[in-house]
Design a protein around this motif. Structure first.
Motif, PDB file in Angstrom:
ATOM      1  N   GLY A 227      -3.056 -15.744 -63.017  1.00 30.92           N
ATOM      2  CA  GLY A 227      -4.381 -15.229 -62.686  1.00 30.92           C
ATOM      3  C   GLY A 227      -4.407 -14.713 -61.261  1.00 30.92           C
ATOM      4  O   GLY A 227      -3.436 -14.843 -60.519  1.00 30.92           O
ATOM      5  N   GLU A 228      -5.548 -14.093 -60.912  1.00 31.63           N
ATOM      6  CA  GLU A 228      -5.748 -13.627 -59.538  1.00 31.63           C
ATOM      7  C   GLU A 228      -6.952 -14.361 -58.973  1.00 31.63           C
ATOM      8  O   GLU A 228      -7.925 -14.613 -59.681  1.00 31.63           O
ATOM      9  CB  GLU A 228      -6.012 -12.117 -59.523  1.00 31.63           C
ATOM     10  CG  GLU A 228      -4.802 -11.286 -59.930  1.00 31.63           C
ATOM     11  CD  GLU A 228      -5.135  -9.791 -59.991  1.00 31.63           C
ATOM     12  OE1 GLU A 228      -5.313  -9.186 -58.926  1.00 31.63           O
ATOM     13  OE2 GLU A 228      -5.219  -9.265 -61.105  1.00 31.63           O
ATOM     14  N   ILE A 229      -6.875 -14.701 -57.699  1.00 28.78           N
ATOM     15  CA  ILE A 229      -7.982 -15.399 -57.038  1.00 28.78           C
ATOM     16  C   ILE A 229      -8.443 -14.591 -55.832  1.00 28.78           C
ATOM     17  O   ILE A 229      -7.631 -14.158 -55.015  1.00 28.78           O
ATOM     18  CB  ILE A 229      -7.563 -16.816 -56.570  1.00 28.78           C
ATOM     19  CG1 ILE A 229      -7.137 -17.677 -57.764  1.00 28.78           C
ATOM     20  CG2 ILE A 229      -8.701 -17.495 -55.803  1.00 28.78           C
ATOM     21  CD1 ILE A 229      -6.590 -19.047 -57.372  1.00 28.78           C
ATOM     22  N   SER A 230      -9.756 -14.413 -55.740  1.00 30.44           N
ATOM     23  CA  SER A 230     -10.365 -13.759 -54.575  1.00 30.44           C
ATOM     24  C   SER A 230     -11.199 -14.796 -53.850  1.00 30.44           C
ATOM     25  O   SER A 230     -11.754 -15.702 -54.474  1.00 30.44           O
ATOM     26  CB  SER A 230     -11.259 -12.612 -55.050  1.00 30.44           C
ATOM     27  OG  SER A 230     -12.107 -12.197 -53.998  1.00 30.44           O
ATOM     28  N   ILE A 231     -11.303 -14.685 -52.527  1.00 32.09           N
ATOM     29  CA  ILE A 231     -12.209 -15.613 -51.835  1.00 32.09           C
ATOM     30  C   ILE A 231     -13.535 -14.944 -51.490  1.00 32.09           C
ATOM     31  O   ILE A 231     -14.379 -15.538 -50.827  1.00 32.09           O
ATOM     32  CB  ILE A 231     -11.569 -16.260 -50.585  1.00 32.09           C
ATOM     33  CG1 ILE A 231     -11.182 -15.230 -49.534  1.00 32.09           C
ATOM     34  CG2 ILE A 231     -10.376 -17.119 -50.980  1.00 32.09           C
ATOM     35  CD1 ILE A 231     -11.050 -15.845 -48.138  1.00 32.09           C
ATOM     36  N   GLY A 232     -13.752 -13.728 -51.960  1.00 31.10           N
ATOM     37  CA  GLY A 232     -15.040 -13.093 -51.729  1.00 31.10           C
ATOM     38  C   GLY A 232     -14.923 -11.588 -51.810  1.00 31.10           C
ATOM     39  O   GLY A 232     -13.829 -11.032 -51.795  1.00 31.10           O
ATOM     40  N   ASP A 233     -16.077 -10.946 -51.884  1.00 26.76           N
ATOM     41  CA  ASP A 233     -16.094  -9.493 -52.057  1.00 26.76           C
ATOM     42  C   ASP A 233     -15.949  -8.758 -50.737  1.00 26.76           C
ATOM     43  O   ASP A 233     -16.905  -8.161 -50.229  1.00 26.76           O
ATOM     44  CB  ASP A 233     -17.384  -9.070 -52.777  1.00 26.76           C
ATOM     45  CG  ASP A 233     -17.372  -9.515 -54.224  1.00 26.76           C
ATOM     46  OD1 ASP A 233     -16.277  -9.797 -54.760  1.00 26.76           O
ATOM     47  OD2 ASP A 233     -18.457  -9.572 -54.832  1.00 26.76           O
ATOM     48  N   TYR A 234     -14.783  -8.868 -50.163  1.00 28.03           N
ATOM     49  CA  TYR A 234     -14.420  -8.127 -48.963  1.00 28.03           C
ATOM     50  C   TYR A 234     -12.907  -8.060 -48.955  1.00 28.03           C
ATOM     51  O   TYR A 234     -12.239  -8.828 -49.661  1.00 28.03           O
ATOM     52  CB  TYR A 234     -14.937  -8.818 -47.691  1.00 28.03           C
ATOM     53  CG  TYR A 234     -14.784 -10.318 -47.733  1.00 28.03           C
ATOM     54  CD1 TYR A 234     -15.847 -11.131 -48.118  1.00 28.03           C
ATOM     55  CD2 TYR A 234     -13.555 -10.918 -47.439  1.00 28.03           C
ATOM     56  CE1 TYR A 234     -15.694 -12.501 -48.205  1.00 28.03           C
ATOM     57  CE2 TYR A 234     -13.405 -12.287 -47.513  1.00 28.03           C
ATOM     58  CZ  TYR A 234     -14.475 -13.077 -47.898  1.00 28.03           C
ATOM     59  OH  TYR A 234     -14.319 -14.432 -47.986  1.00 28.03           O
ATOM     60  N   VAL A 235     -12.363  -7.147 -48.177  1.00 28.92           N
ATOM     61  CA  VAL A 235     -10.913  -6.989 -48.180  1.00 28.92           C
ATOM     62  C   VAL A 235     -10.327  -7.550 -46.896  1.00 28.92           C
ATOM     63  O   VAL A 235     -10.724  -7.183 -45.793  1.00 28.92           O
ATOM     64  CB  VAL A 235     -10.526  -5.498 -48.349  1.00 28.92           C
ATOM     65  CG1 VAL A 235      -9.010  -5.332 -48.310  1.00 28.92           C
ATOM     66  CG2 VAL A 235     -11.079  -4.957 -49.664  1.00 28.92           C
TER      67      VAL A 235
ATOM     68  N   SER B 218      -6.783  -8.346 -44.566  1.00 31.44           N
ATOM     69  CA  SER B 218      -5.560  -7.569 -44.373  1.00 31.44           C
ATOM     70  C   SER B 218      -4.370  -8.204 -45.089  1.00 31.44           C
ATOM     71  O   SER B 218      -3.318  -7.598 -45.217  1.00 31.44           O
ATOM     72  CB  SER B 218      -5.271  -7.373 -42.890  1.00 31.44           C
ATOM     73  OG  SER B 218      -5.373  -8.602 -42.225  1.00 31.44           O
ATOM     74  N   GLY B 219      -4.537  -9.407 -45.569  1.00 23.72           N
ATOM     75  CA  GLY B 219      -3.474 -10.045 -46.325  1.00 23.72           C
ATOM     76  C   GLY B 219      -3.986 -11.274 -47.036  1.00 23.72           C
ATOM     77  O   GLY B 219      -5.082 -11.749 -46.731  1.00 23.72           O
ATOM     78  N   GLY B 220      -3.195 -11.792 -47.944  1.00 24.71           N
ATOM     79  CA  GLY B 220      -3.640 -12.946 -48.729  1.00 24.71           C
ATOM     80  C   GLY B 220      -3.466 -14.287 -48.022  1.00 24.71           C
ATOM     81  O   GLY B 220      -3.883 -15.317 -48.548  1.00 24.71           O
ATOM     82  N   GLU B 221      -2.869 -14.295 -46.828  1.00 26.21           N
ATOM     83  CA  GLU B 221      -2.552 -15.582 -46.189  1.00 26.21           C
ATOM     84  C   GLU B 221      -3.803 -16.394 -45.857  1.00 26.21           C
ATOM     85  O   GLU B 221      -3.861 -17.601 -46.132  1.00 26.21           O
ATOM     86  CB  GLU B 221      -1.732 -15.363 -44.909  1.00 26.21           C
ATOM     87  CG  GLU B 221      -0.312 -14.892 -45.158  1.00 26.21           C
ATOM     88  CD  GLU B 221      -0.197 -13.377 -45.337  1.00 26.21           C
ATOM     89  OE1 GLU B 221      -1.245 -12.687 -45.422  1.00 26.21           O
ATOM     90  OE2 GLU B 221       0.943 -12.885 -45.397  1.00 26.21           O
ATOM     91  N   LEU B 222      -4.790 -15.744 -45.242  1.00 27.30           N
ATOM     92  CA  LEU B 222      -6.021 -16.475 -44.922  1.00 27.30           C
ATOM     93  C   LEU B 222      -6.680 -16.972 -46.199  1.00 27.30           C
ATOM     94  O   LEU B 222      -7.175 -18.102 -46.264  1.00 27.30           O
ATOM     95  CB  LEU B 222      -6.996 -15.581 -44.147  1.00 27.30           C
ATOM     96  CG  LEU B 222      -6.670 -15.337 -42.679  1.00 27.30           C
ATOM     97  CD1 LEU B 222      -7.614 -14.295 -42.100  1.00 27.30           C
ATOM     98  CD2 LEU B 222      -6.760 -16.630 -41.889  1.00 27.30           C
ATOM     99  N   ALA B 223      -6.659 -16.130 -47.228  1.00 27.45           N
ATOM    100  CA  ALA B 223      -7.255 -16.508 -48.510  1.00 27.45           C
ATOM    101  C   ALA B 223      -6.514 -17.715 -49.096  1.00 27.45           C
ATOM    102  O   ALA B 223      -7.143 -18.655 -49.595  1.00 27.45           O
ATOM    103  CB  ALA B 223      -7.217 -15.331 -49.483  1.00 27.45           C
ATOM    104  N   ALA B 224      -5.189 -17.727 -49.003  1.00 27.66           N
ATOM    105  CA  ALA B 224      -4.406 -18.849 -49.533  1.00 27.66           C
ATOM    106  C   ALA B 224      -4.769 -20.134 -48.795  1.00 27.66           C
ATOM    107  O   ALA B 224      -4.915 -21.197 -49.407  1.00 27.66           O
ATOM    108  CB  ALA B 224      -2.911 -18.561 -49.405  1.00 27.66           C
TER     109      ALA B 224
END
Ligand code: ADE
Length: 234
Positions: A116-124, A126-132
């Motif tokens: 699956g894919e996980i988003s932490i919110g509706d904004y972009v 610059s990378g997935g590290e903060l989200a992880a």
């Protein structure tokens, strides 16, 4: 990027108590070319770079443990992280979080490697590290024995579908601002009712989208009817 974030708070506590283990892997270690290249130009486009599939597949295959692991790609296109998803993740034996970078990730990763894919919110980002890191922090709270007092996760905002009640500490009065007297009453029932009312009130005002009448007790519904349904922050 991760060392600082994971050396404090709930995640550190989970690590110290040996109920969580975190490994950080560099995709470059899973390349086979001299330049350790992890990205390439997109087909059909001119601009930007896309993360190549091979190092990502190889990395996941190398770190994946037998007997149950879940693979997620962090991306703005994913399922939005909430308490329910954090709880689900905390129950897994191993989760592998793939951090996207640059303009994107070869779609075969999302289609054929990730569960699956996980988003932490509706904004972009610059990378997935903060989200992880956000995903790990939110999930760590749900690992049994991580959050100190029994019940403090249960009382958190979103657990039980509503926001947290307001908290106060000393002094009783600060610049003329008083702590609500009910909190000194010593009457636990009264305090509980006040907290529930405040939590419902705050949720109805600030996040009416969270209030699902079907999930509320008759007492909650009665309390809610007295609260005007207005948004203060929009
Ligand atoms: N990568 C870039 N933006 C993101 C987001 N909003 N959530 C998760 N991963 C991301």
């Amino acid at each position: 990027m991760f060392t600082g974030i994971f050396s404090g708070g709930v995640v550190k506590r989970a690590l110290d108590r040996d109920v969580l283990r975190i490994e950080v892997h560099d995709l470059r270690d899973f390349t086979t070319d001299k330049h350790r290249q992890v990205d390439d130009r997109p087909f059909g486009g001119l601009e930007g770079m896309v993360l190549k599939p091979e190092p990502i597949f190889r990395a996941v295959e190398a770190v994946r443990q037998d007997g149950g692991s879940k693979v997620y790609l962090l991306s703005p296109q994913g399922r939005t992280l909430d308490a329910e998803l954090a709880r689900e993740l905390a129950a897994e034996r191993q989760i592998i979080l793939i951090c996207g970078r640059y303009e994107g990730v070869d779609e075969r990763v999302a289609e054929h490697l990730a569960d699956g894919e996980i988003s932490i919110g509706d904004y972009v980002l610059s990378g997935g590290e903060l989200a992880a890191a956000v995903v790990v922090d939110a999930a760590a709270r749900f690992i049994p024995g991580v959050v100190g007092k029994e019940g403090s996760v249960r009382n958190d905002s979103f657990c039980g579908g509503i926001l947290d009640y307001p908290q106060y500490t000393r002094p009783r009065e600060f610049r003329g601002l008083k702590v609500p007297a009910v909190l000194f009453s010593g009457d636990h029932q009264k305090v509980e009712r006040w907290r529930r009312t405040k939590a419902l009130e705050k949720t109805a005002r600030q996040r009416p989208d969270l209030v699902k009448p079907g999930a509320l007790s008759p007492e909650d519904r009665k309390l809610l009817e007295k609260i005007p349904n207005e948004r203060t922050n929009k």
